[in-house]
Design a protein around this motif. Structure first.
Motif, PDB file in Angstrom:
ATOM      1  N   LEU A 190       0.806  -1.218   0.000  1.00 38.37           N
ATOM      2  CA  LEU A 190       0.000   0.000   0.000  1.00 38.37           C
ATOM      3  C   LEU A 190       0.841   1.272   0.000  1.00 38.37           C
ATOM      4  CD1 LEU A 190      -2.741  -1.065   2.559  1.00 38.37           C
ATOM      5  CD2 LEU A 190      -2.874  -1.083   0.076  1.00 38.37           C
ATOM      6  N   SER A 191       2.150   1.140   0.034  1.00 45.21           N
ATOM      7  CA  SER A 191       2.998   2.326   0.112  1.00 45.21           C
ATOM      8  C   SER A 191       2.869   3.183  -1.144  1.00 45.21           C
ATOM      9  CB  SER A 191       4.454   1.932   0.327  1.00 45.21           C
ATOM     10  OG  SER A 191       4.925   1.178  -0.771  1.00 45.21           O
ATOM     11  N   LYS A 192       2.658   2.573  -2.302  1.00 48.64           N
ATOM     12  CA  LYS A 192       2.503   3.349  -3.535  1.00 48.64           C
ATOM     13  C   LYS A 192       1.146   4.040  -3.574  1.00 48.64           C
ATOM     14  CE  LYS A 192       5.548   0.385  -6.191  1.00 48.64           C
ATOM     15  NZ  LYS A 192       5.636  -0.585  -7.294  1.00 48.64           N
ATOM     16  N   LYS A 193       0.143   3.363  -3.050  1.00 50.47           N
ATOM     17  CA  LYS A 193      -1.215   3.914  -3.097  1.00 50.47           C
ATOM     18  C   LYS A 193      -1.351   5.148  -2.199  1.00 50.47           C
ATOM     19  CE  LYS A 193      -6.024   2.552  -2.449  1.00 50.47           C
ATOM     20  NZ  LYS A 193      -6.933   1.469  -2.101  1.00 50.47           N
ATOM     21  N   TYR A 194      -0.710   5.122  -1.041  1.00 45.23           N
ATOM     22  CA  TYR A 194      -0.866   6.207  -0.077  1.00 45.23           C
ATOM     23  C   TYR A 194       0.344   7.133  -0.003  1.00 45.23           C
ATOM     24  CZ  TYR A 194      -4.975   3.684   1.430  1.00 45.23           C
ATOM     25  OH  TYR A 194      -6.185   3.072   1.454  1.00 45.23           O
ATOM     26  N   ARG A 195       1.247   7.069  -0.954  1.00 50.06           N
ATOM     27  CA  ARG A 195       2.428   7.922  -0.945  1.00 50.06           C
ATOM     28  C   ARG A 195       2.008   9.390  -1.070  1.00 50.06           C
ATOM     29  NH1 ARG A 195       6.105   6.072  -5.127  1.00 50.06           N
ATOM     30  NH2 ARG A 195       6.703   4.568  -3.547  1.00 50.06           N
ATOM     31  N   LYS A 210       0.041  11.071   0.816  1.00 53.71           N
ATOM     32  CA  LYS A 210      -1.312  11.365   1.289  1.00 53.71           C
ATOM     33  C   LYS A 210      -1.338  11.306   2.807  1.00 53.71           C
ATOM     34  CE  LYS A 210      -3.584   9.489  -2.746  1.00 53.71           C
ATOM     35  NZ  LYS A 210      -4.544   8.517  -3.249  1.00 53.71           N
ATOM     36  N   THR A 211      -2.179  12.131   3.392  1.00 51.66           N
ATOM     37  CA  THR A 211      -2.382  12.107   4.830  1.00 51.66           C
ATOM     38  C   THR A 211      -3.498  11.112   5.113  1.00 51.66           C
ATOM     39  OG1 THR A 211      -1.769  14.414   4.943  1.00 51.66           O
ATOM     40  CG2 THR A 211      -2.936  13.502   6.833  1.00 51.66           C
ATOM     41  N   VAL A 212      -3.181  10.086   5.847  1.00 51.11           N
ATOM     42  CA  VAL A 212      -4.154   9.039   6.108  1.00 51.11           C
ATOM     43  C   VAL A 212      -5.038   9.411   7.289  1.00 51.11           C
ATOM     44  CG1 VAL A 212      -4.446   6.624   6.683  1.00 51.11           C
ATOM     45  CG2 VAL A 212      -2.608   7.308   5.167  1.00 51.11           C
ATOM     46  N   ASP A 214      -6.486  12.409   9.637  1.00 50.01           N
ATOM     47  CA  ASP A 214      -6.698  13.858   9.719  1.00 50.01           C
ATOM     48  C   ASP A 214      -7.227  14.234  11.090  1.00 50.01           C
ATOM     49  OD1 ASP A 214      -5.971  14.322   7.074  1.00 50.01           O
ATOM     50  OD2 ASP A 214      -8.002  13.954   6.340  1.00 50.01           O
TER      51      ASP A 214
END
Length: 120
Positions: A86-91, A93-95, A97
């Motif tokens: 999942l590192s590419k999907k959420y690179r 991005k703030t997961v 908030d």
């Protein structure tokens, strides 16, 4: 790995698409898949189509043999057992908030507790 489980067979059928796109797979293995597809749509069968439900048995047996023969190759492309990265999907991005947090060092917290005990 089991072979005759329905889920395993479905996963291997889905993996055929990825195997066919890979250029490192030998052409004879790809030709086996193509020959199976051609046999599936040919009007000539070992069991005549007049015997409707039984006529699909030869196609089913052929495809089970193809899947069994290519099982090791197809398992390389089967995504069922692999972990998803999942590192590419959420690179970038703030997961999480609107959460406040503080990072503490455990060693410093222990030193503070020892100093408090000494003072008392």
């Amino acid at each position: 790995m089991q072979f005759f489980g329905l889920r395993v067979i479905i996963k291997r059928i889905k993996a055929i698409r990825f195997m066919m796109k890979d250029k490192s797979v030998p052409k004879r293995k790809k030709a086996l898949i193509i020959a199976g597809i051609i046999y599936l749509f040919l009007p000539v069968d070992l069991i005549p189509p007049v015997l409707f439900p039984i006529a699909w048995v030869d196609d089913l047996i052929l495809w089970l043999w193809i899947l069994w023969h290519l099982r090791e190759e197809l398992d390389k492309y089967w995504l069922g057992g692999k972990e998803v990265d999942l590192s590419k999907k959420y690179r970038g991005k703030t997961v999480i908030d609107d959460v406040e947090y503080e990072v503490r060092d455990k060693d410093k917290d222990k030193d503070k507790d020892k100093n408090k005990d000494k003072k008392e």
